[in-house]
Design a protein around this motif. Sequence first.
Motif, PDB file in Angstrom:
ATOM      1  N   GLY A  98      -0.803   6.791   2.212  1.00  0.00           N
ATOM      2  CA  GLY A  98      -1.963   6.250   1.497  1.00  0.00           C
ATOM      3  C   GLY A  98      -1.527   5.454   0.291  1.00  0.00           C
ATOM      4  N   GLY A  99      -2.523   4.897  -0.384  1.00  0.00           N
ATOM      5  CA  GLY A  99      -2.242   4.053  -1.531  1.00  0.00           C
ATOM      6  C   GLY A  99      -1.473   4.776  -2.625  1.00  0.00           C
ATOM      7  N   SER A 100      -1.842   6.016  -2.877  1.00  0.00           N
ATOM      8  CA  SER A 100      -1.166   6.747  -3.954  1.00  0.00           C
ATOM      9  C   SER A 100       0.320   6.888  -3.661  1.00  0.00           C
ATOM     10  CB  SER A 100      -1.787   8.133  -4.134  1.00  0.00           C
ATOM     11  OG  SER A 100      -3.155   8.001  -4.434  1.00  0.00           O
ATOM     12  N   ILE A 103       2.067   3.496  -4.000  1.00  0.00           N
ATOM     13  CA  ILE A 103       2.247   3.160  -5.413  1.00  0.00           C
ATOM     14  C   ILE A 103       3.350   4.006  -6.029  1.00  0.00           C
ATOM     15  CG2 ILE A 103       1.112   3.384  -7.679  1.00  0.00           C
ATOM     16  CD1 ILE A 103      -1.459   2.338  -6.213  1.00  0.00           C
ATOM     17  N   HIS A 133      -5.419   1.306 -10.625  1.00  0.00           N
ATOM     18  CA  HIS A 133      -5.771   2.619 -10.065  1.00  0.00           C
ATOM     19  C   HIS A 133      -5.039   3.764 -10.796  1.00  0.00           C
ATOM     20  CE1 HIS A 133      -6.166   5.805  -7.016  1.00  0.00           C
ATOM     21  NE2 HIS A 133      -7.213   5.122  -6.592  1.00  0.00           N
ATOM     22  N   PRO A 179      -7.697  -6.686  -4.715  1.00  0.00           N
ATOM     23  CA  PRO A 179      -8.343  -6.668  -6.020  1.00  0.00           C
ATOM     24  C   PRO A 179      -8.212  -5.280  -6.641  1.00  0.00           C
ATOM     25  CG  PRO A 179      -9.961  -6.171  -4.355  1.00  0.00           C
ATOM     26  CD  PRO A 179      -8.636  -6.277  -3.654  1.00  0.00           C
ATOM     27  N   PHE A 181      -9.944  -1.763  -7.890  1.00  0.00           N
ATOM     28  CA  PHE A 181     -11.041  -0.977  -7.327  1.00  0.00           C
ATOM     29  C   PHE A 181     -12.328  -1.096  -8.156  1.00  0.00           C
ATOM     30  CE2 PHE A 181     -13.535   2.858  -6.917  1.00  0.00           C
ATOM     31  CZ  PHE A 181     -13.592   3.073  -5.553  1.00  0.00           C
ATOM     32  N   ASP A 206      -0.908  -4.348  -6.444  1.00  0.00           N
ATOM     33  CA  ASP A 206      -1.625  -3.288  -5.756  1.00  0.00           C
ATOM     34  C   ASP A 206      -2.777  -3.887  -4.960  1.00  0.00           C
ATOM     35  OD1 ASP A 206      -2.775  -1.044  -4.803  1.00  0.00           O
ATOM     36  OD2 ASP A 206      -3.635  -0.395  -6.711  1.00  0.00           O
ATOM     37  N   CYS A 208      -4.033  -2.308  -2.401  1.00  0.00           N
ATOM     38  CA  CYS A 208      -4.404  -1.164  -1.563  1.00  0.00           C
ATOM     39  C   CYS A 208      -5.776  -1.343  -0.936  1.00  0.00           C
ATOM     40  CB  CYS A 208      -4.379   0.122  -2.383  1.00  0.00           C
ATOM     41  SG  CYS A 208      -2.711   0.791  -2.487  1.00  0.00           S
ATOM     42  N   VAL A 209      -6.761  -1.647  -1.756  1.00  0.00           N
ATOM     43  CA  VAL A 209      -8.119  -1.647  -1.193  1.00  0.00           C
ATOM     44  C   VAL A 209      -8.380  -2.911  -0.364  1.00  0.00           C
ATOM     45  CG1 VAL A 209      -9.329  -2.528  -3.265  1.00  0.00           C
ATOM     46  CG2 VAL A 209     -10.535  -1.107  -1.643  1.00  0.00           C
ATOM     47  N   ASP A 240      -3.438  -0.693   1.887  1.00  0.00           N
ATOM     48  CA  ASP A 240      -3.849   0.467   2.690  1.00  0.00           C
ATOM     49  C   ASP A 240      -4.426   0.055   4.038  1.00  0.00           C
ATOM     50  OD1 ASP A 240      -3.082   2.021   0.598  1.00  0.00           O
ATOM     51  OD2 ASP A 240      -5.112   2.581  -0.041  1.00  0.00           O
ATOM     52  N   HIS A 242      -5.773   2.261   5.939  1.00  0.00           N
ATOM     53  CA  HIS A 242      -6.959   3.108   6.167  1.00  0.00           C
ATOM     54  C   HIS A 242      -8.172   2.677   5.334  1.00  0.00           C
ATOM     55  CE1 HIS A 242      -5.135   6.313   3.179  1.00  0.00           C
ATOM     56  NE2 HIS A 242      -5.701   5.331   2.512  1.00  0.00           N
ATOM     57  N   LYS A 243      -8.068   1.537   4.649  1.00  0.00           N
ATOM     58  CA  LYS A 243      -9.271   1.003   3.997  1.00  0.00           C
ATOM     59  C   LYS A 243      -9.755  -0.185   4.841  1.00  0.00           C
ATOM     60  CE  LYS A 243      -8.288   3.072  -0.428  1.00  0.00           C
ATOM     61  NZ  LYS A 243      -7.555   2.883  -1.670  1.00  0.00           N
TER      62      LYS A 243
HETATM   63  C1  LIG Z   1      -7.706   3.475  -2.882  1.00  0.00           C
HETATM   64  C2  LIG Z   1      -6.825   2.806  -3.844  1.00  0.00           C
HETATM   65  C3  LIG Z   1      -5.587   3.356  -4.198  1.00  0.00           C
HETATM   66  C4  LIG Z   1      -5.135   4.740  -3.762  1.00  0.00           C
HETATM   67  O1  LIG Z   1      -5.138   4.904  -2.408  1.00  0.00           O
HETATM   68  P1  LIG Z   1      -5.293   6.326  -1.677  1.00  0.00           P
HETATM   69  O2  LIG Z   1      -5.146   5.935  -0.255  1.00  0.00           O
HETATM   70  O3  LIG Z   1      -6.640   6.878  -2.023  1.00  0.00           O
HETATM   71  O4  LIG Z   1      -4.172   7.192  -2.152  1.00  0.00           O
HETATM   72  C5  LIG Z   1      -4.785   2.602  -5.019  1.00  0.00           C
HETATM   73  N1  LIG Z   1      -5.180   1.404  -5.509  1.00  0.00           N
HETATM   74  C6  LIG Z   1      -6.383   0.882  -5.212  1.00  0.00           C
HETATM   75  C7  LIG Z   1      -6.767  -0.456  -5.789  1.00  0.00           C
HETATM   76  C8  LIG Z   1      -7.254   1.562  -4.385  1.00  0.00           C
HETATM   77  O5  LIG Z   1      -8.478   1.074  -4.123  1.00  0.00           O
END
Ligand SMILES: *Cc1c(COP(=O)(O)O)cnc(C)c1O
Length: 411
Positions: A98-100, A103, A133, A179, A181, A206, A208-209, A240, A242-243
């Motif tokens: 995941g994102g965490s 990162i 984040h 972008p 979150f 980042d 991630c989203v 990510d 999964h997003k």
């Molecule tokens: C969701 C998110 C994360 C963390 O991701 P997880 O999958 O919840 O661990 C990090 N950065 C951004 C911008 C996010 O939206």
Amino acid sequence: MLEFPKTGTGWKDIREEMDRLIEDDIDWRAGRSPLYIFHANDDVAAVGKAAFEKFFHENALGAKRAFHSLRKMEADVVEMGLDLFSGPAGASGFMTSGGSESIFLAVKTARDHFRACKSVAGAQNMVVPESAHPAFDKAGDVMDIAVRRIPLRADFRADTDDMAAAVDAETMLLVGSAPCFPHGLIDPISELAAISERTGTWLHVDACVGGYLAPFVKLLGHDLPDFDFAIDGVDSISADLHKFGFCPKPASTVFFRDAEAMERSKFDSSGWANGRFVTSTLVGTRPGGSVAGAWAVLRYLGREGYLSLAAEMMNLTKQYVEGIEAIDGVKMLTSPDLTILNFTTEKKDIFSVADGLAARGWLPGLIRKPKGIHMMLSMLHSDAISDYLRDLKHAVETATATDTSGRSASY
Ligand SMILES: *Cc1c(COP(=O)(O)O)cnc(C)c1O
């Protein structure tokens, strides 16, 4: 206190109990949650689920030695991602949970790179926009790295002048989001890259989203700034699956411009009785299903599939924005780059509006700075739009002018 069960329970009873438990959950299938779940359509979900189930038992920790299928699929996922994010020759990456975790590993890599290349004594720090984040704080906490959060510009994007001013000899990392979150806006990554190049500081983006959405929105002709490896100073990217990649959880990717620098993400230990133990990821055992699910969904959709989903979602976002703006006394806080939107009310208290929405079965996403309601739209929210706008209008009309709830925005 529940005791550890003495005897087993039949699956039928267990399933029925689960069905009862689920009744208390938010009705996400009806579009009532603005976060946590990302949905393209039932076909995509079915492909991800079937692929996940096919590799339900396999463990990606053993991808190198035992499950060559997973090794190949993970390598493919990484290559597809690098192609999407303009990865230059020599770039590499891997999948995480995941994102965490992505990162965390980018921060660790940047830190170890800094320590290897610069002989600076003292505690290291990272300079991040206020909108970055909390995973950066988590990584900083675990690795003893101070986090300098820098307030945003008036347009809610990273204030690159103030960030540049905060960089000192102990700064080992600069961060921008693509972008972020909270506001859903892409930071000025090329400006951050200029600081990174001038100061020799690692730059992590980042994404991630929105990483698996923004490239397609850009292809549709929307005016979005660059954020990926096409910008020279970008050292690593998290995105990510999964997003908005619509892959089964848990699945993310982290990419590095330089495969040699990426070596520093690895944890290599040989103190154990079994011998050497090397992992790129923070976790050991990893679901094989995540790798297979991502591989299947990326291929099932392809550029064309993601592009048409991006078009549908941007269109849906426009409809939401128009509907929200049409309600008396409500105003958008940002003009969304992607599908994350924020709005507030002029005379009423917006958290009181949120309570009104909650009373009608909606889970309101909240943002504190500036105070507003936060939504992340995917195709889940398509059928719900007219009910949502009706209930929002009602919630605004019946809201109080001051915040009486004392609530805090939390997840
Ligand atoms: C969701 C998110 C994360 C963390 O991701 P997880 O999958 O919840 O661990 C990090 N950065 C951004 C911008 C996010 O939206």
